[in-house]
Design a protein around this motif. Structure first.
Motif, PDB file in Angstrom:
ATOM      1  N   ARG A  51     -13.323   0.786  35.302  1.00 11.74           N
ATOM      2  CA  ARG A  51     -12.613  -0.379  34.780  1.00 11.74           C
ATOM      3  C   ARG A  51     -11.352   0.061  34.054  1.00 11.74           C
ATOM      4  O   ARG A  51     -11.375   0.982  33.241  1.00 11.74           O
ATOM      5  CB  ARG A  51     -13.500  -1.157  33.817  1.00 11.74           C
ATOM      6  N   LEU A  52     -10.276  -0.620  34.369  1.00 14.56           N
ATOM      7  CA  LEU A  52      -9.005  -0.463  33.666  1.00 14.56           C
ATOM      8  C   LEU A  52      -8.354  -1.834  33.670  1.00 14.56           C
ATOM      9  O   LEU A  52      -8.095  -2.400  34.739  1.00 14.56           O
ATOM     10  CB  LEU A  52      -8.095   0.554  34.358  1.00 14.56           C
ATOM     11  N   ARG A  53      -8.144  -2.383  32.501  1.00 13.71           N
ATOM     12  CA  ARG A  53      -7.489  -3.690  32.425  1.00 13.71           C
ATOM     13  C   ARG A  53      -6.038  -3.549  32.863  1.00 13.71           C
ATOM     14  O   ARG A  53      -5.379  -2.550  32.530  1.00 13.71           O
ATOM     15  CB  ARG A  53      -7.559  -4.244  31.008  1.00 13.71           C
ATOM     16  N   PRO A  54      -5.528  -4.519  33.582  1.00 14.96           N
ATOM     17  CA  PRO A  54      -4.121  -4.460  33.967  1.00 14.96           C
ATOM     18  C   PRO A  54      -3.206  -4.260  32.760  1.00 14.96           C
ATOM     19  O   PRO A  54      -2.234  -3.512  32.830  1.00 14.96           O
ATOM     20  CB  PRO A  54      -3.880  -5.811  34.638  1.00 14.96           C
ATOM     21  N   SER A  55      -3.537  -4.895  31.647  1.00  9.74           N
ATOM     22  CA  SER A  55      -2.710  -4.742  30.442  1.00  9.74           C
ATOM     23  C   SER A  55      -2.710  -3.299  29.937  1.00  9.74           C
ATOM     24  O   SER A  55      -1.717  -2.836  29.381  1.00  9.74           O
ATOM     25  CB  SER A  55      -3.186  -5.688  29.342  1.00  9.74           C
ATOM     26  N   ASP A  56      -3.820  -2.576  30.155  1.00  8.47           N
ATOM     27  CA  ASP A  56      -3.864  -1.168  29.745  1.00  8.47           C
ATOM     28  C   ASP A  56      -2.901  -0.328  30.574  1.00  8.47           C
ATOM     29  O   ASP A  56      -2.287   0.606  30.068  1.00  8.47           O
ATOM     30  CB  ASP A  56      -5.280  -0.603  29.866  1.00  8.47           C
ATOM     31  N   LEU A  57      -2.773  -0.658  31.835  1.00 11.69           N
ATOM     32  CA  LEU A  57      -1.830   0.057  32.691  1.00 11.69           C
ATOM     33  C   LEU A  57      -0.397  -0.320  32.330  1.00 11.69           C
ATOM     34  O   LEU A  57       0.477   0.542  32.241  1.00 11.69           O
ATOM     35  CB  LEU A  57      -2.114  -0.255  34.164  1.00 11.69           C
ATOM     36  N   LEU A  58      -0.171  -1.590  32.083  1.00 17.82           N
ATOM     37  CA  LEU A  58       1.185  -2.064  31.793  1.00 17.82           C
ATOM     38  C   LEU A  58       1.711  -1.568  30.447  1.00 17.82           C
ATOM     39  O   LEU A  58       2.916  -1.391  30.290  1.00 17.82           O
ATOM     40  CB  LEU A  58       1.227  -3.594  31.845  1.00 17.82           C
ATOM     41  N   THR A  59       0.839  -1.335  29.492  1.00 18.86           N
ATOM     42  CA  THR A  59       1.288  -0.916  28.166  1.00 18.86           C
ATOM     43  C   THR A  59       1.229   0.596  27.949  1.00 18.86           C
ATOM     44  O   THR A  59       1.724   1.084  26.938  1.00 18.86           O
ATOM     45  CB  THR A  59       0.481  -1.614  27.055  1.00 18.86           C
ATOM     46  N   ALA A  60       0.641   1.303  28.879  1.00 22.46           N
ATOM     47  CA  ALA A  60       0.560   2.763  28.739  1.00 22.46           C
ATOM     48  C   ALA A  60       1.942   3.387  28.917  1.00 22.46           C
ATOM     49  O   ALA A  60       2.717   2.958  29.764  1.00 22.46           O
ATOM     50  CB  ALA A  60      -0.410   3.339  29.768  1.00 22.46           C
ATOM     51  N   GLN A  61       2.214   4.410  28.142  1.00 21.38           N
ATOM     52  CA  GLN A  61       3.508   5.093  28.235  1.00 21.38           C
ATOM     53  C   GLN A  61       3.625   5.897  29.520  1.00 21.38           C
ATOM     54  O   GLN A  61       4.719   6.130  30.006  1.00 21.38           O
ATOM     55  CB  GLN A  61       3.713   6.017  27.042  1.00 21.38           C
ATOM     56  N   ASP A  62       2.484   6.336  30.044  1.00 19.68           N
ATOM     57  CA  ASP A  62       2.497   7.136  31.267  1.00 19.68           C
ATOM     58  C   ASP A  62       1.135   7.040  31.946  1.00 19.68           C
ATOM     59  O   ASP A  62       0.194   6.465  31.400  1.00 19.68           O
ATOM     60  CB  ASP A  62       2.872   8.595  30.971  1.00 19.68           C
ATOM     61  N   ALA A  63       1.057   7.609  33.135  1.00 16.54           N
ATOM     62  CA  ALA A  63      -0.182   7.532  33.915  1.00 16.54           C
ATOM     63  C   ALA A  63      -1.336   8.253  33.224  1.00 16.54           C
ATOM     64  O   ALA A  63      -2.479   7.807  33.282  1.00 16.54           O
ATOM     65  CB  ALA A  63       0.038   8.116  35.311  1.00 16.54           C
ATOM     66  N   ARG A  64      -1.033   9.350  32.559  1.00 19.29           N
ATOM     67  CA  ARG A  64      -2.079  10.106  31.861  1.00 19.29           C
ATOM     68  C   ARG A  64      -2.722   9.246  30.769  1.00 19.29           C
ATOM     69  O   ARG A  64      -3.943   9.226  30.613  1.00 19.29           O
ATOM     70  CB  ARG A  64      -1.474  11.381  31.270  1.00 19.29           C
TER      71      ARG A  64
END
Length: 89
Positions: A67-80
């Protein structure tokens, strides 16, 4: 008998889990962005990512039992950083 509590999701418990999750996320990001050289320290949004792409990636991760919320991907500074937010239900 008391009702059992639902198990809370957990983050990657080992370095191997974290590495596998980052590898999978990078594969999905490279496909979504059509950027074969997209690296772990690069930003999804800066490379043309958007909310629809984040939803697709989140759905594909769910198919892999993650699970990864879309918002977690959108607000992350990078893929790591985004990969560190992936949880295993």
């Amino acid at each position: 008998m008391p009702a059992s509590r639902p198990r809370s999701p957990r983050r990657a418990s080992t370095a191997a889990d974290a590495s596998a999750e980052l590898t999978l996320l990078l594969t999905l990001l490279r496909t979504q962005l059509r950027a074969p050289d997209f690296g772990p320290d690069e930003d999804f949004l800066a490379h043309g990512g958007d909310s629809l792409g984040a939803l697709r990636i989140s759905g594909t991760l769910r198919e892999h039992g993650l699970r990864l919320r879309p918002s977690d991907l959108l607000t992350a500074q990078d893929a790591r950083t985004a990969a560190s937010r992936i949880v295993r239900p």
